[in-house]
Design an enzyme around this catalytic site. Structure first.
Site, short mmCIF file in Angstrom:
data_model
loop_
_atom_site.label_atom_id
_atom_site.label_comp_id
_atom_site.label_asym_id
_atom_site.label_seq_id
_atom_site.Cartn_x
_atom_site.Cartn_y
_atom_site.Cartn_z
N ASN A 150 10.37 0.52 -2.97
CA ASN A 150 11.64 -0.10 -3.38
C ASN A 150 12.53 -0.48 -2.20
O ASN A 150 13.17 -1.52 -2.21
CB ASN A 150 12.37 0.78 -4.39
CG ASN A 150 12.59 2.19 -3.91
OD1 ASN A 150 11.84 2.68 -3.07
ND2 ASN A 150 13.59 2.84 -4.41
N GLU A 248 11.42 13.70 -2.83
CA GLU A 248 12.56 12.94 -3.36
C GLU A 248 11.99 12.08 -4.48
O GLU A 248 11.24 11.14 -4.23
CB GLU A 248 13.17 12.11 -2.23
CG GLU A 248 14.63 11.78 -2.49
CD GLU A 248 14.80 10.49 -3.26
OE1 GLU A 248 14.97 10.58 -4.50
OE2 GLU A 248 14.75 9.43 -2.65
N CYS A 282 16.41 4.51 -6.45
CA CYS A 282 16.44 5.78 -7.18
C CYS A 282 17.88 6.20 -7.47
O CYS A 282 18.11 7.04 -8.33
CB CYS A 282 15.70 6.86 -6.40
SG CYS A 282 16.25 7.00 -4.71
N GLU A 461 17.03 15.54 2.33
CA GLU A 461 16.84 14.76 3.55
C GLU A 461 18.22 14.53 4.15
O GLU A 461 19.24 14.95 3.60
CB GLU A 461 16.15 13.44 3.20
CG GLU A 461 14.79 13.65 2.57
CD GLU A 461 14.02 12.35 2.35
OE1 GLU A 461 14.40 11.58 1.47
OE2 GLU A 461 13.05 12.11 3.10
O1 TXE Z 1 5.22 5.22 -7.34
P1 TXE Z 1 4.28 6.25 -6.62
P2 TXE Z 1 4.80 3.99 -8.24
C1 TXE Z 1 9.34 5.83 -9.72
C2 TXE Z 1 9.69 4.66 -10.63
C3 TXE Z 1 8.41 3.93 -10.75
C4 TXE Z 1 7.44 5.08 -10.78
C5 TXE Z 1 6.04 4.73 -10.38
O2 TXE Z 1 10.06 5.16 -11.90
O3 TXE Z 1 8.33 3.15 -11.91
O4 TXE Z 1 7.95 6.01 -9.84
O5 TXE Z 1 6.05 3.96 -9.20
C6 TXE Z 1 1.87 7.16 -2.95
N1 TXE Z 1 -1.19 11.25 -3.34
N2 TXE Z 1 9.67 5.58 -8.33
O6 TXE Z 1 3.61 4.28 -9.08
O7 TXE Z 1 2.90 6.09 -7.11
C7 TXE Z 1 1.89 5.67 -3.15
O8 TXE Z 1 0.77 5.06 -2.55
C8 TXE Z 1 -0.41 10.88 -2.33
C9 TXE Z 1 10.86 6.23 -7.86
O9 TXE Z 1 4.74 2.82 -7.39
O10 TXE Z 1 4.93 7.57 -6.74
C10 TXE Z 1 3.22 5.32 -2.50
O11 TXE Z 1 3.07 5.28 -1.08
N3 TXE Z 1 0.34 9.77 -2.37
C11 TXE Z 1 10.98 6.15 -6.41
C12 TXE Z 1 4.09 6.50 -2.88
O12 TXE Z 1 3.19 7.55 -3.23
C13 TXE Z 1 0.33 9.02 -3.49
C14 TXE Z 1 10.44 5.03 -5.67
C15 TXE Z 1 5.02 6.25 -4.07
O13 TXE Z 1 4.31 5.70 -5.12
C16 TXE Z 1 -0.46 9.39 -4.59
C17 TXE Z 1 9.22 4.49 -6.26
C18 TXE Z 1 -1.24 10.56 -4.50
N4 TXE Z 1 -2.02 10.98 -5.49
C19 TXE Z 1 8.92 4.75 -7.56
N5 TXE Z 1 -0.29 8.47 -5.57
C20 TXE Z 1 12.17 6.77 -5.77
N6 TXE Z 1 12.34 8.09 -5.93
O14 TXE Z 1 12.92 6.10 -5.10
C21 TXE Z 1 0.59 7.55 -5.10
N7 TXE Z 1 0.96 7.88 -3.84
#
Ligand code: TXE
Length: 480
Positions: A150, A248, A282, A461
């Site tokens: 994001n 986070e 977020c 953080e």
């Molecule tokens: O996030 P992911 P996604 C929330 C938001 C969104 C939902 C899913 O609601 O719709 O999460 O988004 C890595 N082991 N947020 O699926 O998958 C991935 O490659 C290790 C809130 O895109 O959580 C990426 O680099 N790493 C949020 C990172 O995790 C893994 C911001 C985040 O992706 C992994 C984004 C695994 N098994 C989404 N699987 C915020 N808090 O700001 C994925 N990743």
């Protein structure tokens, strides 16, 4: 086709097995670059490089480490427009937002931690007549940083800057959805004299390279920002290995608007907190509670302003909202809107995909959406949507507002609009959230603790909290 590469041991390289993943331009819905689909063997190579580099980096005078990091920051600053254009192309956000927020804040993150380390003092505890304790704080070793899509470079640097400043070697993974500015950062690190192996950037899927980073026994800490489910998966693997964890995660942030607020300012701030970055921050407020005496007036003005907000391609200077980050994400958000209707919600404005003309016709655009008429317990008001979608509802008393605000599994940020100082203090104290903004939103002082309570995460953080996380304290007692 641009070929993004990993940055391992100071060199740019493809995944060892030669596989790659397509990277999309969300404003047009087309593939425009490819990234390595890195695996365990790439992580092994990066860890070996980091292991060799650790004695050099951790023992380097902190002034020298700081100088290298400032050099990196300055080089990003020099290429700000190029970075902003790349961030916008990769993520879909308006170029103006990347120019004024994402990239300048990435530069600030690097400069802040590069200089914070120079002021990082260790504690000592004197015991009368007995001696003195002092706390040594040494870097952990090799740490993993996993970041989301994001605010790509902004959140990536928010993790890697304190990790590097504290003297760790880093294996970092940007989101596979937005890899471009992290790749540009690796080019800059080479130019800026970052020693080989200190900072390694691996691209690819969470379930491949992210998982391999999480599981690697030599990576002693994981700092992660992303979805709550992913945080849970990471914690399940890392916790039994006794890794340090900073998570986070998601939010479902409430905005509480009291009748005694400055109406125009509250409205302006609510527009931003609802729809900035297409609602994909977020910290965005997604449940808006308005005190009944101003409910109808606020609703009318908010709906009118939202209906006028221009949704357009990211380089359009008039765009208030650009594209959401990916097709699956657009479909998820549209699915959430459909669910809200099924749950009995009324769409006051928005509620649909926007189809632009010409080359942008296949882009992922959603009209900013306001939904009314839903109770606090429905899925729409409980689950993170992470798009330009908010719900509004009236409340009658301060107690009711707090109960509504605190009624989800999340507890990241909250916003309170009031001109009653005592109420502001009282409500702030009683909100279940890691961050409260009064009459404001997204004001960030990098020294303050950043993170959430409940299912919004673990740890904080920011400032010295981040430097504490990326160091191991050791207490030494000397008898007098
Ligand atoms: O996030 P992911 P996604 C929330 C938001 C969104 C939902 C899913 O609601 O719709 O999460 O988004 C890595 N082991 N947020 O699926 O998958 C991935 O490659 C290790 C809130 O895109 O959580 C990426 O680099 N790493 C949020 C990172 O995790 C893994 C911001 C985040 O992706 C992994 C984004 C695994 N098994 C989404 N699987 C915020 N808090 O700001 C994925 N990743």
């Amino acid at each position: 086709m641009i070929q993004i590469k990993n940055y391992i041991n100071g060199e740019l390289k493809l995944a060892k097995d030669g596989t790659h993943i397509d990277n999309y331009d969300p404003s047009r819905g087309v593939v425009y670059s490819q990234i390595p689909d890195s695996k365990k063997e790439d992580v092994e190579e990066a860890v070996a490089a980091a292991e060799s580099a650790f004695p050099i980096w951790s023992n380097m005078p902190k002034e020298k480490r700081s100088e290298i990091m400032i050099n990196v920051a300055n080089k990003i600053q020099e290429r700000l427009d190029e970075f902003a254009a790349a961030e916008s192309l990769d993520n879909g956000k308006p170029v103006s937002l990347a120019t004024h927020v994402d990239i300048p804040r990435a530069v600030s993150n690097l400069k802040f931690f590069a200089t914070a380390i120079l002021h990082y003092a260790s504690e000592s505890h004197y015991m009368e007549g007995m001696g003195v304790n002092y706390t040594l704080r040494r870097p952990i070793g090799i740490v993993g940083c996993i970041s989301p899509w994001n605010l790509p470079l902004y959140l990536f640097t928010w993790k890697v800057a304190p990790a590097l400043a504290a003297g760790n070697c880093v294996i970092a993974k940007p989101s596979e959805v937005t890899p471009m500015t992290a790749y540009m950062l690796s080019e800059i690190c080479i130019e800026a004299g970052m020693p080989k192996g200190v900072f390694n950037i691996l691209h690819g899927l969470g379930q491949h390279v992210g998982d391999a980073i999480t599981r690697h026994p030599k990576i002693k800490a994981i700092s992660f920002t992303g979805g709550t489910n992913t945080g849970e998966t990471i914690a399940k693997i890392a916790a039994p290995m006794f890794k340090k964890l900073s998570l986070e995660l998601g939010g479902k942030n409430p905005n509480i608007i009291f009748a005694d607020c400055d109406f125009d300012k509250a409205l302006k701030t609510t527009m931003l907190s609802s729809f900035a970055n297409q609602g994909q921050i977020c910290l965005c407020g997604s449940r808006i509670y308005i005190e009944r005496p101003i409910y109808e007036k606020f609703k009318e003005a908010f709906v009118a302003k939202t209906a006028k907000a221009v949704v357009s391609y990211p380089t359009d200077e008039k765009a208030k909202l650009g594209a959401v980050v990916s097709k699956p994400h657009m479909e998820k958000v549209l699915g959430c809107i459909a669910l809200a209707k099924e749950e009995g919600g009324t769409i006051l404005t928005g509620g649909e995909r926007v189809i632009l003309e010409g080359e942008y016709a296949e882009g992922y655009y959603i009209r900013p959406t306001i939904i009314e008429g839903l109770g606090p317990n429905c899925r729409t008001n409980q689950e993170e949507i992470f798009g330009p979608v908010v719900t509004i509802a009236p409340f009658d008393t301060e107690e009711e507002a707090l109960e509504l605000a605190n009624s989800t599994q999340y507890g990241l940020a909250s916003t309170v609009h009031t001109n009653d100082l005592s109420r502001a203090h009282r409500v702030a104290e009683n909100l279940h959230a890691g961050i409260v903004w009064v009459n404001s939103w997204l004001v960030r002082d990098l020294r303050t603790p950043f993170g959430g309570v409940k299912n919004s995460g673990v740890g904080r953080e920011g400032g010295f909290e981040a430097l504490h996380f990326f160091t191991e304290p050791k207490n030494v007692f000397i008898k007098s």
